[in-house]
Design an enzyme around this catalytic site. Structure first.
Site, PDB file in Angstrom:
ATOM      1  N   HIS A  20      29.038  28.073  39.466  1.00  0.00           N
ATOM      2  CA  HIS A  20      29.353  26.454  39.920  1.00  0.00           C
ATOM      3  C   HIS A  20      28.461  25.710  38.700  1.00  0.00           C
ATOM      4  CE1 HIS A  20      29.914  23.177  42.541  1.00  0.00           C
ATOM      5  NE2 HIS A  20      28.649  22.998  42.426  1.00  0.00           N
TER       6      HIS A  20
ATOM      7  N   SER B  85      24.839  27.251  38.457  1.00  0.00           N
ATOM      8  CA  SER B  85      24.236  28.253  39.348  1.00  0.00           C
ATOM      9  C   SER B  85      25.552  29.493  39.445  1.00  0.00           C
ATOM     10  CB  SER B  85      24.049  27.714  40.708  1.00  0.00           C
ATOM     11  OG  SER B  85      23.431  26.626  40.736  1.00  0.00           O
TER      12      SER B  85
ATOM     13  N   ASN C 185      30.421  33.538  42.752  1.00  0.00           N
ATOM     14  CA  ASN C 185      30.965  32.161  42.181  1.00  0.00           C
ATOM     15  C   ASN C 185      30.008  31.472  41.092  1.00  0.00           C
ATOM     16  OD1 ASN C 185      32.592  29.918  42.243  1.00  0.00           O
ATOM     17  ND2 ASN C 185      31.568  28.841  43.639  1.00  0.00           N
TER      18      ASN C 185
ATOM     19  N   ASP D 122      29.998  26.479  48.592  1.00  0.00           N
ATOM     20  CA  ASP D 122      29.260  26.628  47.553  1.00  0.00           C
ATOM     21  C   ASP D 122      27.638  26.814  48.112  1.00  0.00           C
ATOM     22  OD1 ASP D 122      30.772  26.667  45.380  1.00  0.00           O
ATOM     23  OD2 ASP D 122      30.755  24.500  45.412  1.00  0.00           O
TER      24      ASP D 122
HETATM   25  C1  GAR Z   1      33.476  25.993  35.545  1.00  0.00           C
HETATM   26  O1  GAR Z   1      32.338  24.961  35.115  1.00  0.00           O
HETATM   27  C2  GAR Z   1      33.257  26.208  36.955  1.00  0.00           C
HETATM   28  O2  GAR Z   1      31.782  26.341  37.414  1.00  0.00           O
HETATM   29  C3  GAR Z   1      33.916  25.014  37.791  1.00  0.00           C
HETATM   30  O3  GAR Z   1      35.040  25.059  37.212  1.00  0.00           O
HETATM   31  C4  GAR Z   1      34.924  25.293  35.690  1.00  0.00           C
HETATM   32  C5  GAR Z   1      35.824  26.226  35.101  1.00  0.00           C
HETATM   33  O4  GAR Z   1      35.915  26.111  33.828  1.00  0.00           O
HETATM   34  N1  GAR Z   1      34.010  25.505  38.965  1.00  0.00           N
HETATM   35  C6  GAR Z   1      33.709  24.770  40.222  1.00  0.00           C
HETATM   36  O5  GAR Z   1      33.588  23.562  39.855  1.00  0.00           O
HETATM   37  C7  GAR Z   1      34.047  25.236  41.577  1.00  0.00           C
HETATM   38  N2  GAR Z   1      33.277  24.592  42.707  1.00  0.00           N
HETATM   39  P1  GAR Z   1      36.758  27.285  32.803  1.00  0.00           P
HETATM   40  O6  GAR Z   1      38.035  27.328  33.646  1.00  0.00           O
HETATM   41  O7  GAR Z   1      36.754  26.722  31.493  1.00  0.00           O
HETATM   42  O8  GAR Z   1      35.961  28.549  32.996  1.00  0.00           O
END
Ligand code: GAR
Length: 209
Positions: free
Chosen positions: A108, A135, A106, A144
């Site tokens: 984050h 991360s 994952n 997480d």
């Molecule tokens: C990313 O920053 C990812 O790390 C986060 O959502 C965003 C997706 O962006 N995920 C979380 O917060 C999970 N806990 P994207 O759709 O533009 O790749």
């Protein structure tokens, strides 16, 4: 060649970066399917690269477990070596984590274990700290909380909004994600060494997850 399934919920900018990296000659991994829990904008990136998509709408299932069973069924058809959660804003049921871990990672937008959960960027900003980060972790049954594979600090600047801070974090996330997938594919990272506690009770207190 490592085969990868990517699961998303949103715009899929990290997915896009991974698709571009995987299209480079010599990249040791290939994305075989992109899945989502909702009609995600990021599906457009998969389609642009000719990668099949799988939609398993969370809201159409009575329980998280039933949703997870169907997601597993549809993703496992592609027999991926690795499943990447790249902005999937749902907690996977423990049975599914058990089935896929430790080949389940994952990304984050915070420097874990700081600021886990659905609002990692907002929570870091609210805490008034000078640095947050990005991360990449192995998924376990918590939120997480799995072993950290890669992470890097990102500064919080005066006047930052959630959006500007997230936009500064995302390029770092993309780089870490691509480097991590490459390292898994080459064997530099051995995920078998990261067996997690999948099966313990999941703590899903955030309604967004
Ligand atoms: C990313 O920053 C990812 O790390 C986060 O959502 C965003 C997706 O962006 N995920 C979380 O917060 C999970 N806990 P994207 O759709 O533009 O790749």
């Amino acid at each position: 060649m490592l085969t990868v399934a990517v699961l998303i919920s949103g715009t899929g900018s990290n997915l896009r970066a991974l698709l571009e990296a995987a299209a480079e000659p010599g990249f040791p991994a290939r994305i075989v399917v992109v899945g989502a829990d909702r009609q995600a904008d990021g599906f457009a990136h998969a389609e642009a690269f000719g990668v099949p998509t799988v939609l398993v709408p969370f809201r159409e299932f009575e329980t998280r477990e039933e949703w997870g069973d169907e997601l597993r069924r549809q993703i496992d058809v592609w027999t991926p070596d690795l499943v990447v959660l790249s902005g999937l804003m749902r907690l996977l049921p423990a049975e599914l984590v058990d089935a896929w871990a430790p080949a389940l990672i994952n990304t984050h937008p915070a420097y874990l274990p700081e600021f886990p959960g659905a609002h990692g960027v907002r929570d870091a900003l609210g805490a008034g700290i000078a640095e947050t980060g990005a991360s990449v972790i192995v998924v376990d049954s918590g939120v997480d909380s799995g072993p950290i594979l890669a992470q890097e600090r990102v500064p919080v600047l005066p006047g930052d909004t959630e959006h500007t801070l997230h936009e500064r974090i995302k390029p770092v996330e993309r780089r870490l994600l691509i480097e991590t997938v490459r390292a898994i594919a080459t064997g530099e990272i051995d995920l078998a060494a990261y067996r997690t506690d999948a099966g313990a009770a999941a703590a899903a207190s955030d309604p967004l997850i």
